[in-house]
Design a protein around this motif. Structure first.
Motif, mmCIF file in Angstrom:
data_model
loop_
_atom_site.group_PDB
_atom_site.id
_atom_site.type_symbol
_atom_site.label_atom_id
_atom_site.label_comp_id
_atom_site.label_asym_id
_atom_site.label_seq_id
_atom_site.Cartn_x
_atom_site.Cartn_y
_atom_site.Cartn_z
ATOM 1 N N PRO A 1 -1.081 -4.500 -10.548
ATOM 2 C CA PRO A 1 -1.297 -5.842 -9.847
ATOM 3 C C PRO A 1 -0.054 -6.149 -8.890
ATOM 4 O O PRO A 1 -0.221 -7.010 -8.227
ATOM 5 N N HIS A 2 1.035 -5.652 -8.731
ATOM 6 C CA HIS A 2 2.216 -5.797 -7.776
ATOM 7 C C HIS A 2 1.627 -5.539 -6.260
ATOM 8 O O HIS A 2 2.095 -5.909 -5.382
ATOM 9 N N ARG A 3 0.472 -4.783 -6.168
ATOM 10 C CA ARG A 3 0.107 -4.471 -4.919
ATOM 11 C C ARG A 3 -0.775 -5.593 -4.349
ATOM 12 O O ARG A 3 -0.978 -5.469 -3.262
ATOM 13 N N PHE A 4 -1.214 -6.544 -4.985
ATOM 14 C CA PHE A 4 -2.090 -7.636 -4.623
ATOM 15 C C PHE A 4 -1.838 -8.889 -4.978
ATOM 16 O O PHE A 4 -1.117 -8.987 -5.861
ATOM 17 N N GLU A 5 -2.369 -9.950 -3.943
ATOM 18 C CA GLU A 5 -2.097 -11.348 -4.338
ATOM 19 C C GLU A 5 -3.394 -11.815 -4.518
ATOM 20 O O GLU A 5 -4.140 -11.699 -3.595
ATOM 21 N N LEU A 6 -3.813 -12.291 -5.700
ATOM 22 C CA LEU A 6 -4.963 -12.986 -5.941
ATOM 23 C C LEU A 6 -5.045 -14.137 -5.333
ATOM 24 O O LEU A 6 -3.995 -15.265 -5.201
ATOM 25 N N LEU A 7 -6.199 -14.536 -4.459
ATOM 26 C CA LEU A 7 -6.231 -15.845 -3.635
ATOM 27 C C LEU A 7 -7.446 -16.775 -4.038
ATOM 28 O O LEU A 7 -7.025 -17.644 -4.148
ATOM 29 N N HIS A 8 -8.565 -16.067 -4.265
ATOM 30 C CA HIS A 8 -9.723 -17.161 -4.497
ATOM 31 C C HIS A 8 -10.586 -16.551 -5.498
ATOM 32 O O HIS A 8 -10.768 -15.303 -5.711
ATOM 33 N N THR A 9 -11.016 -17.316 -6.322
ATOM 34 C CA THR A 9 -12.171 -16.944 -7.197
ATOM 35 C C THR A 9 -13.455 -17.734 -6.995
ATOM 36 O O THR A 9 -13.510 -18.731 -6.803
ATOM 37 N N VAL A 10 -14.667 -17.111 -6.528
ATOM 38 C CA VAL A 10 -15.768 -17.638 -6.043
ATOM 39 C C VAL A 10 -16.879 -17.425 -7.151
ATOM 40 O O VAL A 10 -17.168 -16.176 -7.654
ATOM 41 N N TRP A 11 -17.268 -18.686 -7.841
ATOM 42 C CA TRP A 11 -18.536 -18.626 -8.838
ATOM 43 C C TRP A 11 -19.762 -18.538 -8.218
ATOM 44 O O TRP A 11 -19.992 -19.369 -7.209
ATOM 45 N N PHE B 1 -9.524 6.127 -10.682
ATOM 46 C CA PHE B 1 -10.814 5.470 -10.154
ATOM 47 C C PHE B 1 -10.575 4.587 -8.911
ATOM 48 O O PHE B 1 -9.872 5.122 -8.200
ATOM 49 N N ASN B 2 -10.767 3.243 -9.147
ATOM 50 C CA ASN B 2 -10.453 2.199 -8.083
ATOM 51 C C ASN B 2 -9.486 1.379 -8.704
ATOM 52 O O ASN B 2 -9.739 -0.046 -8.258
ATOM 53 N N ALA B 3 -8.459 1.794 -9.707
ATOM 54 C CA ALA B 3 -7.594 0.576 -10.221
ATOM 55 C C ALA B 3 -6.221 0.546 -9.412
ATOM 56 O O ALA B 3 -5.694 1.838 -9.423
ATOM 57 N N TYR B 4 -5.524 -0.322 -9.489
ATOM 58 C CA TYR B 4 -4.386 -0.614 -8.856
ATOM 59 C C TYR B 4 -3.442 -1.536 -9.548
ATOM 60 O O TYR B 4 -4.035 -2.321 -10.042
ATOM 61 N N ALA C 1 0.860 -1.065 0.135
ATOM 62 C CA ALA C 1 0.026 -0.013 0.201
ATOM 63 C C ALA C 1 0.881 1.265 -0.072
ATOM 64 O O ALA C 1 0.420 2.446 0.305
ATOM 65 N N ALA C 2 2.202 1.179 -0.301
ATOM 66 C CA ALA C 2 3.078 2.260 -0.127
ATOM 67 C C ALA C 2 2.913 3.082 -1.371
ATOM 68 O O ALA C 2 2.385 2.662 -2.525
ATOM 69 N N ASP C 3 3.473 4.337 -1.396
ATOM 70 C CA ASP C 3 3.609 5.217 -2.607
ATOM 71 C C ASP C 3 2.346 5.533 -3.344
ATOM 72 O O ASP C 3 2.027 5.573 -4.542
ATOM 73 N N ARG C 4 1.382 5.852 -2.327
ATOM 74 C CA ARG C 4 0.025 6.376 -3.073
ATOM 75 C C ARG C 4 0.442 7.579 -3.672
ATOM 76 O O ARG C 4 1.241 8.552 -3.170
ATOM 77 N N PRO C 5 -0.146 7.884 -4.981
ATOM 78 C CA PRO C 5 0.108 8.839 -5.843
ATOM 79 C C PRO C 5 -0.406 10.046 -5.165
ATOM 80 O O PRO C 5 -1.314 10.160 -4.727
ATOM 81 N N LEU C 6 0.365 11.205 -5.256
ATOM 82 C CA LEU C 6 -0.215 12.764 -4.545
ATOM 83 C C LEU C 6 -1.533 12.855 -5.027
ATOM 84 O O LEU C 6 -2.226 14.041 -4.436
ATOM 85 N N ASN C 7 -1.924 12.627 -6.517
ATOM 86 C CA ASN C 7 -3.024 13.144 -6.849
ATOM 87 C C ASN C 7 -4.268 12.336 -6.971
ATOM 88 O O ASN C 7 -5.271 12.411 -7.348
ATOM 89 N N HIS C 8 -4.014 11.204 -5.849
ATOM 90 C CA HIS C 8 -5.134 9.871 -5.780
ATOM 91 C C HIS C 8 -6.106 10.693 -4.738
ATOM 92 O O HIS C 8 -5.779 11.007 -3.668
ATOM 93 N N ILE C 9 -7.342 10.768 -5.141
ATOM 94 C CA ILE C 9 -8.527 11.256 -4.473
ATOM 95 C C ILE C 9 -9.501 10.044 -4.028
ATOM 96 O O ILE C 9 -9.910 9.705 -5.180
ATOM 97 N N GLY C 10 -9.555 9.453 -3.077
ATOM 98 C CA GLY C 10 -10.582 8.416 -2.817
ATOM 99 C C GLY C 10 -10.048 7.289 -1.823
ATOM 100 O O GLY C 10 -8.922 7.293 -1.246
ATOM 101 N N HIS D 1 -9.161 -3.933 -9.655
ATOM 102 C CA HIS D 1 -10.270 -2.973 -9.383
ATOM 103 C C HIS D 1 -10.664 -3.345 -8.012
ATOM 104 O O HIS D 1 -11.491 -4.528 -7.827
ATOM 105 N N VAL D 2 -10.716 -2.811 -6.766
ATOM 106 C CA VAL D 2 -11.367 -3.026 -5.569
ATOM 107 C C VAL D 2 -12.830 -2.711 -5.600
ATOM 108 O O VAL D 2 -13.178 -1.473 -5.824
ATOM 109 N N LEU D 3 -13.601 -3.688 -5.692
ATOM 110 C CA LEU D 3 -15.186 -3.397 -5.690
ATOM 111 C C LEU D 3 -15.549 -2.804 -4.433
ATOM 112 O O LEU D 3 -15.050 -3.080 -3.368
ATOM 113 N N GLY D 4 -16.454 -1.613 -4.804
ATOM 114 C CA GLY D 4 -16.885 -1.107 -3.598
ATOM 115 C C GLY D 4 -16.083 0.331 -3.405
ATOM 116 O O GLY D 4 -16.593 1.165 -2.654
#
Length: 90
Positions: free
Chosen positions: A78-88, A73-76, A28-37, A62-65
């Motif tokens: 991929p190096h910031r996250f580890e995908l764990l599960h897919t729920v159908w 927007f709400n896009a980050y 969660a490091a290095d948040r861009p200075l112009n990121h609002i949200g 994209h983090v939902l919600g």
């Protein structure tokens, strides 16, 4: 004129595709200075949707919600996250 805020809720995302992916925030490091949200917290688990970006040419998480204004927007990255599960949902 400010940019429109384009963010998906969990309900909107599952209307388009009947699954939810879950990912843990690793960086969660290095948040861009112009990121609002909203900004993810390291170690937390989030419902996400991975979408190919036409501008960057890479998949973005994209983090939902989450709510955030343009240009991020709400896009980050991929190096910031580890995908764990897919729920159908079917």
């Amino acid at each position: 004129m400010p940019h429109e805020v384009a963010n998906l809720t969990l309900a909107e995302a599952t209307r388009h595709a009947p699954f939810v992916e879950y990912a843990r925030c690793l960086n969660a490091a290095d948040r861009p200075l112009n990121h609002i949200g909203d900004w993810p917290e390291e170690g937390h688990l989030y419902p996400v949707r991975v979408v190919d970006s036409h501008l960057e040419g890479i998949p973005l998480v994209h983090v939902l919600g989450f709510r955030a204004e343009a240009p991020y927007f709400n896009a980050y990255a991929p190096h910031r996250f580890e995908l764990l599960h897919t729920v159908w949902l079917n």
